[in-house]
Design a protein around this motif. Structure first.
Motif, PDB file in Angstrom:
ATOM      1  N   GLU A 145       2.916   9.313 -23.407  1.00 16.20           N
ATOM      2  CA  GLU A 145       2.182   8.059 -23.185  1.00 16.20           C
ATOM      3  C   GLU A 145       2.063   7.700 -21.704  1.00 16.20           C
ATOM      4  O   GLU A 145       1.158   6.951 -21.325  1.00 16.20           O
ATOM      5  CB  GLU A 145       2.865   6.922 -23.952  1.00 16.20           C
ATOM      6  CG  GLU A 145       2.649   7.020 -25.458  1.00 16.20           C
ATOM      7  CD  GLU A 145       3.568   6.107 -26.249  1.00 16.20           C
ATOM      8  OE1 GLU A 145       4.495   5.510 -25.629  1.00 16.20           O
ATOM      9  OE2 GLU A 145       3.380   6.004 -27.471  1.00 16.20           O
TER      10      GLU A 145
ATOM     11  N   THR B 135      -1.278   9.365 -21.310  1.00 15.63           N
ATOM     12  CA  THR B 135      -2.394   8.870 -22.123  1.00 15.63           C
ATOM     13  C   THR B 135      -2.625   7.366 -21.980  1.00 15.63           C
ATOM     14  O   THR B 135      -3.745   6.900 -22.152  1.00 15.63           O
ATOM     15  CB  THR B 135      -2.162   9.204 -23.611  1.00 15.63           C
ATOM     16  OG1 THR B 135      -0.940   8.602 -24.065  1.00 15.63           O
ATOM     17  CG2 THR B 135      -2.072  10.715 -23.805  1.00 15.63           C
TER      18      THR B 135
ATOM     19  N   PHE C 130      -3.787  11.079 -27.158  1.00 15.34           N
ATOM     20  CA  PHE C 130      -2.345  11.240 -27.396  1.00 15.34           C
ATOM     21  C   PHE C 130      -2.040  12.445 -28.287  1.00 15.34           C
ATOM     22  O   PHE C 130      -1.171  13.261 -27.976  1.00 15.34           O
ATOM     23  CB  PHE C 130      -1.768   9.965 -28.031  1.00 15.34           C
ATOM     24  CG  PHE C 130      -0.310  10.094 -28.395  1.00 15.34           C
ATOM     25  CD1 PHE C 130       0.680   9.860 -27.449  1.00 15.34           C
ATOM     26  CD2 PHE C 130       0.076  10.467 -29.673  1.00 15.34           C
ATOM     27  CE1 PHE C 130       2.027  10.004 -27.764  1.00 15.34           C
ATOM     28  CE2 PHE C 130       1.415  10.612 -30.005  1.00 15.34           C
ATOM     29  CZ  PHE C 130       2.388  10.372 -29.043  1.00 15.34           C
TER      30      PHE C 130
END
Length: 349
Positions: free
Chosen positions: A319, A322, A330
């Motif tokens: 994360e 992303t 993701f």
């Protein structure tokens, strides 16, 4: 590619449509040289599919063909006008989808539309295809806004979109409820986005008023006054030292992967927890460098997951990429997170 510039021109025409000029504007798009002669809409669909056999099976056979459906009945199919306007929709997502996502978008749309052998399709399936595109808009518009200029321009864009949606909603009163719901869903989404960007613009304006008291994005890269929201026990300097290489190494195109300003925004957004900062976009060559960038985040996980006391925190490190940079999905990143490039970023010249 050249077709990208021409698509922007066509989308400008599409955006200028009003109840008074709709027939003329739609005809202008269909008769546009880029469409009528250069067939850029088909080129885009073919590029997105990246599969000649699928293109022939799903698209080419429906372009001005005569189909013998038996019993001496021959029908003429021409779905090119449908593909023209679908391609304009597809192009909107060009900058935020990777190659596999583009292919998935085309196939999902075509499978939902469910075009028959004779080139016909059911109205209910057409509605479902429009619902599908609405879902794509809602999922990816956040990244499209992140690619935009500033909060005020995003607000202006949203106001224009809401004006169009309000008009469309009004003329659909009394018509198909499913079709009305498509516009209501979009309207609710953009109404919430409007409130978000209003708040973000207010915060941005207040920060500018108090620049003497608040660190700005362009100041020296000093994060000593911040607590690391990613992991409180990890000094932010560790993240700075690990990712600073993106400003020091150049992509194949000769420019750094991130500017100093972009890097500062990333650290402040991901590790300092400063709200309402936009996702940044890596400068990368069209092919081959996404694995290079992604693996640097993998190396961060391998080097520092112990700060969490467990290795079961892979998602948090995925994360970091992303949630803070546009153009990264993701699911796709996680599946390929451990893929190592032939040359890591440290070894670049």
């Amino acid at each position: 590619m050249i077709y990208k510039e021409e698509f922007y021109e066509l989308i400008t025409i599409l955006a200028s449509i009003s109840p008074l000029n709709a027939d003329l504007k739609l005809e202008e798009i269909i008769e546009h040289t880029a469409v009528k002669e250069e067939k850029i809409h088909l080129q885009l669909i073919k590029d997105y599919l990246n599969d000649d056999e699928l293109y022939r099976e799903k698209i080419e056979k429906h372009l001005s063909n005569t189909v013998d459906i038996g019993n001496n009945i021959v029908v003429h199919t021409d779905l090119e006008p449908l593909f023209i306007f679908a391609s304009l929709e597809f192009f909107i997502f060009d900058e935020v989808l990777n190659e596999s996502e583009k292919k998935e978008l085309i196939l999902s749309y075509l499978n939902t539309l469910n075009i028959k052998f004779d080139g016909d399709f059911e109205y209910d399936d057409f509605l479902k295809s429009q619902e599908l595109m609405t879902k794509y808009r809602l999922v990816y518009h956040k990244e499209l806004f992140d690619l935009g200029a500033d909060n005020l321009k995003n607000l202006e864009m949203i106001n224009e979109i809401l004006d169009v949606l309000n008009y469309q909603e009004n003329i659909l009163v009394g018509l198909d409820e499913t079709y009305q719901q498509i516009f209501k869903t979009s309207k609710n989404f953009f109404t919430k986005k409007k409130e978000y960007f209003k708040d973000a613009y207010f915060i941005e304006s207040e920060l500018k008023k108090s620049t003497s008291h608040t660190p700005t994005i362009n100041n020296t890269l000093d994060y000593s006054n911040y607590t690391n929201v990613f992991n409180q026990s990890m000094p932010i300097e560790i993240a700075v030292d690990h990712f600073k290489i993106f400003t020091e190494k150049n992509s194949k195109n000769g420019k750094p992967f991130l500017t100093e300003k972009q890097f500062d925004i990333f650290i402040k957004k991901a590790f300092c927890g400063i709200p309402n900062l936009k996702k940044q976009k890596f400068n990368m060559a069209p092919k081959g460098e996404s694995t290079l960038v992604k693996y640097r985040f993998r190396e961060f996980y391998e080097s520092y997951y112990q700060y969490f006391g467990t290795g079961q925190v892979l998602d948090k490190f995925v994360e970091l990429l992303t949630d803070n940079f546009v153009g990264w999905n993701f699911k796709n990143v996680k599946v390929n997170f451990d893929k190592k490039p032939s040359k890591t970023i440290q070894l670049l010249k």
